[in-house]
Scaffold this motif. Sequence first.
Motif, PDB file in Angstrom:
ATOM      1  N   ASN A  24       0.848  -1.342   0.067  1.00 14.00           N
ATOM      2  CA  ASN A  24       0.142  -0.018  -0.105  1.00 14.00           C
ATOM      3  C   ASN A  24       0.992   1.038   0.088  1.00 14.00           C
ATOM      4  O   ASN A  24       0.497   2.183  -0.596  1.00 14.00           O
ATOM      5  CB  ASN A  24      -0.806  -0.037   1.199  1.00 14.00           C
ATOM      6  CG  ASN A  24      -1.997  -0.914   1.050  1.00 14.00           C
ATOM      7  OD1 ASN A  24      -2.696  -1.224  -0.209  1.00 14.00           O
ATOM      8  ND2 ASN A  24      -2.583  -1.176   2.179  1.00 14.00           N
ATOM      9  N   ILE A  25       2.017   1.311   0.527  1.00 17.18           N
ATOM     10  CA  ILE A  25       2.876   2.458   0.623  1.00 17.18           C
ATOM     11  C   ILE A  25       3.681   2.572  -0.526  1.00 17.18           C
ATOM     12  O   ILE A  25       3.597   3.784  -1.059  1.00 17.18           O
ATOM     13  CB  ILE A  25       3.678   2.354   2.024  1.00 17.18           C
ATOM     14  CG1 ILE A  25       3.089   2.321   3.236  1.00 17.18           C
ATOM     15  CG2 ILE A  25       4.845   3.518   1.798  1.00 17.18           C
ATOM     16  CD1 ILE A  25       3.874   1.959   4.739  1.00 17.18           C
ATOM     17  N   THR A  26       4.358   1.499  -1.102  1.00 19.03           N
ATOM     18  CA  THR A  26       5.169   1.705  -2.238  1.00 19.03           C
ATOM     19  C   THR A  26       4.275   1.690  -3.369  1.00 19.03           C
ATOM     20  O   THR A  26       4.890   2.459  -4.416  1.00 19.03           O
ATOM     21  CB  THR A  26       6.130   0.266  -2.450  1.00 19.03           C
ATOM     22  OG1 THR A  26       5.116  -0.905  -2.296  1.00 19.03           O
ATOM     23  CG2 THR A  26       7.102   0.326  -1.113  1.00 19.03           C
ATOM     24  N   LYS A  27       3.150   1.587  -3.514  1.00 16.71           N
ATOM     25  CA  LYS A  27       2.221   1.742  -4.857  1.00 16.71           C
ATOM     26  C   LYS A  27       1.366   3.017  -4.601  1.00 16.71           C
ATOM     27  O   LYS A  27       0.468   2.963  -5.522  1.00 16.71           O
ATOM     28  CB  LYS A  27       1.529   0.458  -5.148  1.00 16.71           C
ATOM     29  CG  LYS A  27       2.406  -0.779  -5.427  1.00 16.71           C
ATOM     30  CD  LYS A  27       1.569  -1.883  -6.044  1.00 16.71           C
ATOM     31  CE  LYS A  27       2.435  -2.980  -6.619  1.00 16.71           C
ATOM     32  NZ  LYS A  27       1.688  -4.309  -6.917  1.00 16.71           N
ATOM     33  N   ALA A  28       1.447   3.608  -3.716  1.00 15.82           N
ATOM     34  CA  ALA A  28       0.828   5.110  -3.496  1.00 15.82           C
ATOM     35  C   ALA A  28       1.033   5.785  -4.688  1.00 15.82           C
ATOM     36  O   ALA A  28       2.160   6.032  -5.259  1.00 15.82           O
ATOM     37  CB  ALA A  28       0.989   5.706  -2.222  1.00 15.82           C
ATOM     38  N   ASN A  29      -0.048   6.686  -5.346  1.00 15.52           N
ATOM     39  CA  ASN A  29       0.053   7.277  -6.526  1.00 15.52           C
ATOM     40  C   ASN A  29       0.891   8.748  -6.104  1.00 15.52           C
ATOM     41  O   ASN A  29       0.266   9.277  -5.085  1.00 15.52           O
ATOM     42  CB  ASN A  29      -1.631   7.783  -6.829  1.00 15.52           C
ATOM     43  CG  ASN A  29      -1.353   8.451  -8.193  1.00 15.52           C
ATOM     44  OD1 ASN A  29      -0.322   9.053  -8.450  1.00 15.52           O
ATOM     45  ND2 ASN A  29      -2.382   8.519  -8.966  1.00 15.52           N
ATOM     46  N   PRO A  30       2.031   8.783  -6.648  1.00 15.97           N
ATOM     47  CA  PRO A  30       2.933   9.869  -6.125  1.00 15.97           C
ATOM     48  C   PRO A  30       2.200  11.270  -6.154  1.00 15.97           C
ATOM     49  O   PRO A  30       2.609  12.235  -5.755  1.00 15.97           O
ATOM     50  CB  PRO A  30       4.306   9.894  -6.841  1.00 15.97           C
ATOM     51  CG  PRO A  30       3.774   8.905  -8.387  1.00 15.97           C
ATOM     52  CD  PRO A  30       2.665   7.983  -7.639  1.00 15.97           C
ATOM     53  N   LEU A  31       1.341  11.440  -7.482  1.00 16.81           N
ATOM     54  CA  LEU A  31       0.498  12.644  -7.600  1.00 16.81           C
ATOM     55  C   LEU A  31      -0.169  13.134  -6.274  1.00 16.81           C
ATOM     56  O   LEU A  31       0.000  14.416  -5.982  1.00 16.81           O
ATOM     57  CB  LEU A  31      -0.454  12.443  -8.573  1.00 16.81           C
ATOM     58  CG  LEU A  31      -1.304  13.853  -8.903  1.00 16.81           C
ATOM     59  CD1 LEU A  31      -0.600  15.052  -9.456  1.00 16.81           C
ATOM     60  CD2 LEU A  31      -2.604  13.348  -9.725  1.00 16.81           C
ATOM     61  N   TYR A  32      -0.720  12.232  -5.586  1.00 17.97           N
ATOM     62  CA  TYR A  32      -1.455  12.691  -4.362  1.00 17.97           C
ATOM     63  C   TYR A  32      -0.385  13.111  -3.275  1.00 17.97           C
ATOM     64  O   TYR A  32      -0.778  13.922  -2.481  1.00 17.97           O
ATOM     65  CB  TYR A  32      -2.279  11.545  -3.920  1.00 17.97           C
ATOM     66  CG  TYR A  32      -3.289  11.280  -4.675  1.00 17.97           C
ATOM     67  CD1 TYR A  32      -4.315  12.321  -5.436  1.00 17.97           C
ATOM     68  CD2 TYR A  32      -3.518   9.916  -5.376  1.00 17.97           C
ATOM     69  CE1 TYR A  32      -5.430  12.098  -6.189  1.00 17.97           C
ATOM     70  CE2 TYR A  32      -4.521   9.926  -6.528  1.00 17.97           C
ATOM     71  CZ  TYR A  32      -5.594  10.689  -6.883  1.00 17.97           C
ATOM     72  OH  TYR A  32      -6.449  10.436  -7.773  1.00 17.97           O
ATOM     73  N   LEU A  33       0.628  12.451  -3.122  1.00 13.79           N
ATOM     74  CA  LEU A  33       1.741  12.556  -2.206  1.00 13.79           C
ATOM     75  C   LEU A  33       2.267  14.101  -2.600  1.00 13.79           C
ATOM     76  O   LEU A  33       2.766  14.816  -1.533  1.00 13.79           O
ATOM     77  CB  LEU A  33       2.766  11.666  -2.489  1.00 13.79           C
ATOM     78  CG  LEU A  33       2.463  10.398  -2.102  1.00 13.79           C
ATOM     79  CD1 LEU A  33       3.661   9.343  -2.023  1.00 13.79           C
ATOM     80  CD2 LEU A  33       1.704   9.920  -0.796  1.00 13.79           C
ATOM     81  N   LEU A  34       2.693  14.426  -3.735  1.00 12.75           N
ATOM     82  CA  LEU A  34       3.018  15.699  -3.993  1.00 12.75           C
ATOM     83  C   LEU A  34       2.026  16.966  -3.798  1.00 12.75           C
ATOM     84  O   LEU A  34       2.532  17.969  -3.462  1.00 12.75           O
ATOM     85  CB  LEU A  34       3.329  15.608  -5.547  1.00 12.75           C
ATOM     86  CG  LEU A  34       4.612  14.886  -6.067  1.00 12.75           C
ATOM     87  CD1 LEU A  34       4.945  14.864  -7.509  1.00 12.75           C
ATOM     88  CD2 LEU A  34       6.017  15.509  -5.570  1.00 12.75           C
ATOM     89  N   LEU A  35       0.723  16.519  -4.161  1.00 11.25           N
ATOM     90  CA  LEU A  35      -0.339  17.414  -3.695  1.00 11.25           C
ATOM     91  C   LEU A  35      -0.321  17.789  -2.037  1.00 11.25           C
ATOM     92  O   LEU A  35      -0.488  18.954  -1.980  1.00 11.25           O
ATOM     93  CB  LEU A  35      -1.630  17.021  -4.335  1.00 11.25           C
ATOM     94  CG  LEU A  35      -1.785  17.136  -5.736  1.00 11.25           C
ATOM     95  CD1 LEU A  35      -3.219  16.497  -5.954  1.00 11.25           C
ATOM     96  CD2 LEU A  35      -2.159  18.497  -6.093  1.00 11.25           C
TER      97      LEU A  35
END
Length: 305
Positions: A24-35
């Motif tokens: 769940n952590i490694t496959k998180a969408n980076p777009l939402y993390l950057l937002l």
Amino acid sequence: MGVFFVYYSITSATPEERATLWQNITKANPLYLLLSISFGILSHLSRAYRWKFLLRPLGYRVKFTNSFMAIMAGYLANLGIPRSGEVLRGASVSTYENIPFQKVFGTIISERVADLIMLLLVIGVALLLQFESLFYFFEEYNINPIWSIFILILLVLIGFGVLKFILRSTSAKLDKLRTFIKGILEGMVSIFKMKKFFAFIFHTFFIWVMYIAMFWIIQYAVPGTKNLDFSVILVAFIVGSFAITVTNGGVGIFPVVIGAVLLFFEVPQQDGEAFGWLVWGTQTVLNIVLGGLSLLFLPILNKTS
């Protein structure tokens, strides 16, 4: 303590559960993390600008860069020792802007009072939206919020009593302490002397909207949380805020607490904890990077010839 909670959360899970959490952590969408990181940066910039409103009535015009870097250095310090960041933040501006520390610290206290009011407002909204669920949550974990409020009020009254005694005392031994306290009080009342009061209110609301937004947006990065109701996210946000406040940046305990809260709302523990790790991880990395750079550049940019 943080290491213990990390160890506990990992060892108490089965190999399959740990694999799911990691996935769940490694496959998180980076777009939402950057937002989420972007919302966090906006909140910090707004806080730095808002602080200038409190210092101006005292006769000081602080550089925005110094205000911002002092705040970020303070967040970095909080990861080591809870609440030490406020002292470092005040000391930094006091040193580089030549302002008495007690006055600077007084404005920080006023800021925290405004933030406490906003947190209480968010709690009130969450109670309206999730009163029944919160009632059962408190009952299940034997939490009595009335006692917590009573203790808080009692501590505030004791604090006012001690301050009143010191300020009214004629003892020469307390002269320096009285002077220091009066400086803090002068900084605190600057909130009532601001010319841009409504701008201060706007930034206060904006900061907290960004706080909630950087927490909320992460739900779309984890498959098991993307369909959660906003009111559930709000409850998790409140509990997470307390976890960060009472610990050194929420290290270790934040993901565990978020996982426990979301589990109560029938979210699988691995999804809930992954959500918590992603929220905590993105903001902690942000604070480490910007805080570290701030500690480096504060003395460089304020170097006098």
